[in-house]
Scaffold this motif. Structure first.
Motif, PDB file in Angstrom:
ATOM      1  N   MET A   1       0.843  -1.188   0.000  1.00  0.00           N
ATOM      2  CA  MET A   1       0.000   0.000   0.000  1.00  0.00           C
ATOM      3  C   MET A   1       0.881   1.243   0.000  1.00  0.00           C
ATOM      4  O   MET A   1       1.920   1.264   0.648  1.00  0.00           O
ATOM      5  CB  MET A   1      -0.907   0.011   1.233  1.00  0.00           C
ATOM      6  CG  MET A   1      -2.077  -0.936   1.104  1.00  0.00           C
ATOM      7  SD  MET A   1      -3.314  -0.668   2.374  1.00  0.00           S
ATOM      8  CE  MET A   1      -2.467  -1.253   3.823  1.00  0.00           C
ATOM      9  N   PRO A   2       0.448   2.246  -0.701  1.00  0.00           N
ATOM     10  CA  PRO A   2       1.236   3.473  -0.734  1.00  0.00           C
ATOM     11  C   PRO A   2       1.198   4.187   0.610  1.00  0.00           C
ATOM     12  O   PRO A   2       0.252   4.061   1.366  1.00  0.00           O
ATOM     13  CB  PRO A   2       0.573   4.310  -1.822  1.00  0.00           C
ATOM     14  CG  PRO A   2      -0.779   3.718  -2.014  1.00  0.00           C
ATOM     15  CD  PRO A   2      -0.716   2.299  -1.572  1.00  0.00           C
ATOM     16  N   LEU A   3       2.239   4.909   0.848  1.00  0.00           N
ATOM     17  CA  LEU A   3       2.372   5.643   2.102  1.00  0.00           C
ATOM     18  C   LEU A   3       1.956   7.088   1.885  1.00  0.00           C
ATOM     19  O   LEU A   3       2.432   7.756   0.970  1.00  0.00           O
ATOM     20  CB  LEU A   3       3.825   5.577   2.559  1.00  0.00           C
ATOM     21  CG  LEU A   3       4.159   6.175   3.923  1.00  0.00           C
ATOM     22  CD1 LEU A   3       3.504   5.370   5.029  1.00  0.00           C
ATOM     23  CD2 LEU A   3       5.665   6.175   4.118  1.00  0.00           C
ATOM     24  N   TYR A   4       1.061   7.547   2.713  1.00  0.00           N
ATOM     25  CA  TYR A   4       0.591   8.922   2.589  1.00  0.00           C
ATOM     26  C   TYR A   4       0.931   9.696   3.852  1.00  0.00           C
ATOM     27  O   TYR A   4       1.030   9.139   4.934  1.00  0.00           O
ATOM     28  CB  TYR A   4      -0.923   8.959   2.359  1.00  0.00           C
ATOM     29  CG  TYR A   4      -1.320   8.291   1.072  1.00  0.00           C
ATOM     30  CD1 TYR A   4      -1.106   8.920  -0.140  1.00  0.00           C
ATOM     31  CD2 TYR A   4      -1.875   7.018   1.079  1.00  0.00           C
ATOM     32  CE1 TYR A   4      -1.445   8.298  -1.322  1.00  0.00           C
ATOM     33  CE2 TYR A   4      -2.223   6.395  -0.103  1.00  0.00           C
ATOM     34  CZ  TYR A   4      -2.003   7.039  -1.300  1.00  0.00           C
ATOM     35  OH  TYR A   4      -2.336   6.429  -2.459  1.00  0.00           O
ATOM     36  N   GLU A   5       1.090  10.966   3.668  1.00  0.00           N
ATOM     37  CA  GLU A   5       1.442  11.815   4.796  1.00  0.00           C
ATOM     38  C   GLU A   5       0.256  12.704   5.145  1.00  0.00           C
ATOM     39  O   GLU A   5      -0.383  13.273   4.260  1.00  0.00           O
ATOM     40  CB  GLU A   5       2.659  12.675   4.437  1.00  0.00           C
ATOM     41  CG  GLU A   5       3.237  13.392   5.634  1.00  0.00           C
ATOM     42  CD  GLU A   5       4.551  14.073   5.281  1.00  0.00           C
ATOM     43  OE1 GLU A   5       4.851  14.217   4.093  1.00  0.00           O
ATOM     44  OE2 GLU A   5       5.254  14.463   6.210  1.00  0.00           O
ATOM     45  N   TYR A   6      -0.003  12.810   6.408  1.00  0.00           N
ATOM     46  CA  TYR A   6      -1.122  13.618   6.880  1.00  0.00           C
ATOM     47  C   TYR A   6      -0.609  14.615   7.906  1.00  0.00           C
ATOM     48  O   TYR A   6       0.382  14.394   8.579  1.00  0.00           O
ATOM     49  CB  TYR A   6      -2.196  12.732   7.520  1.00  0.00           C
ATOM     50  CG  TYR A   6      -2.817  11.783   6.538  1.00  0.00           C
ATOM     51  CD1 TYR A   6      -4.001  12.086   5.907  1.00  0.00           C
ATOM     52  CD2 TYR A   6      -2.179  10.583   6.223  1.00  0.00           C
ATOM     53  CE1 TYR A   6      -4.559  11.221   4.986  1.00  0.00           C
ATOM     54  CE2 TYR A   6      -2.728   9.706   5.307  1.00  0.00           C
ATOM     55  CZ  TYR A   6      -3.920  10.035   4.690  1.00  0.00           C
ATOM     56  OH  TYR A   6      -4.457   9.179   3.783  1.00  0.00           O
TER      57      TYR A   6
ATOM     58  N   PRO B   1      -4.984   2.188   1.328  1.00  0.00           N
ATOM     59  CA  PRO B   1      -5.333   1.930  -0.071  1.00  0.00           C
ATOM     60  C   PRO B   1      -5.535   3.254  -0.796  1.00  0.00           C
ATOM     61  O   PRO B   1      -5.918   4.257  -0.175  1.00  0.00           O
ATOM     62  CB  PRO B   1      -6.649   1.150   0.011  1.00  0.00           C
ATOM     63  CG  PRO B   1      -6.724   0.644   1.407  1.00  0.00           C
ATOM     64  CD  PRO B   1      -5.957   1.619   2.249  1.00  0.00           C
ATOM     65  N   LEU B   2      -5.295   3.225  -2.058  1.00  0.00           N
ATOM     66  CA  LEU B   2      -5.364   4.448  -2.842  1.00  0.00           C
ATOM     67  C   LEU B   2      -6.711   5.131  -2.722  1.00  0.00           C
ATOM     68  O   LEU B   2      -6.812   6.344  -2.647  1.00  0.00           O
ATOM     69  CB  LEU B   2      -5.078   4.123  -4.311  1.00  0.00           C
ATOM     70  CG  LEU B   2      -5.109   5.307  -5.266  1.00  0.00           C
ATOM     71  CD1 LEU B   2      -4.044   6.324  -4.909  1.00  0.00           C
ATOM     72  CD2 LEU B   2      -4.908   4.833  -6.697  1.00  0.00           C
ATOM     73  N   ARG B   3      -7.769   4.348  -2.672  1.00  0.00           N
ATOM     74  CA  ARG B   3      -9.098   4.952  -2.672  1.00  0.00           C
ATOM     75  C   ARG B   3      -9.412   5.649  -1.357  1.00  0.00           C
ATOM     76  O   ARG B   3     -10.365   6.404  -1.263  1.00  0.00           O
ATOM     77  CB  ARG B   3     -10.157   3.907  -2.974  1.00  0.00           C
ATOM     78  CG  ARG B   3     -10.131   2.742  -2.031  1.00  0.00           C
ATOM     79  CD  ARG B   3     -11.018   1.614  -2.570  1.00  0.00           C
ATOM     80  NE  ARG B   3     -10.842   0.391  -1.814  1.00  0.00           N
ATOM     81  CZ  ARG B   3     -11.521   0.121  -0.698  1.00  0.00           C
ATOM     82  NH1 ARG B   3     -12.377   0.986  -0.226  1.00  0.00           N
ATOM     83  NH2 ARG B   3     -11.311  -1.007  -0.066  1.00  0.00           N
ATOM     84  N   GLN B   4      -8.615   5.394  -0.334  1.00  0.00           N
ATOM     85  CA  GLN B   4      -8.828   6.086   0.934  1.00  0.00           C
ATOM     86  C   GLN B   4      -7.830   7.210   1.149  1.00  0.00           C
ATOM     87  O   GLN B   4      -7.819   7.860   2.190  1.00  0.00           O
ATOM     88  CB  GLN B   4      -8.711   5.108   2.112  1.00  0.00           C
ATOM     89  CG  GLN B   4      -9.836   4.094   2.155  1.00  0.00           C
ATOM     90  CD  GLN B   4      -9.695   3.170   3.358  1.00  0.00           C
ATOM     91  OE1 GLN B   4      -8.901   3.411   4.248  1.00  0.00           O
ATOM     92  NE2 GLN B   4     -10.465   2.100   3.363  1.00  0.00           N
TER      93      GLN B   4
END
Ligand code: ZN
Length: 82
Positions: A7-12, A26-29
């Motif tokens: 899963m890709p890593l996202y930064e918040y 997941p990308l969709r989230q």
């Protein structure tokens, strides 16, 4: 995790306490708000910083247009793979 797709890593970043944290989703989230681990507020996703940051404030005056991506030169950052 080995099985399945990574899963890709996202930064918040939390608007309340300013905490930045990373989350595998997941990308969709990816664009959904994530709960801050510190204060449980809804933290928004940090947009890709590669293209979003302008260098104008650092004294560099490359003031030709000013809207193009610094790393790929494209007028929009959608084409920038960095
Ligand atoms: Zn917070």
């Amino acid at each position: 995790m080995i099985r399945g797709k990574a899963m890709p890593l996202y930064e918040y970043i939390c608007p309340d306490c300013g905490l930045r944290f990373e989350l595998l989703r997941p990308l969709r989230q990816a664009s959904e708000a994530a709960p801050c681990p510190a204060c449980h507020s809804d933290a928004g996703r940090v947009p890709s910083t590669f293209c979003a940051l302008s260098q104008d404030e650092s004294g560099l005056t490359s003031s030709i247009g000013g809207n193009s991506c610094a790393s790929c030169g494209a007028p929009g950052c959608d084409t920038c793979g960095l």
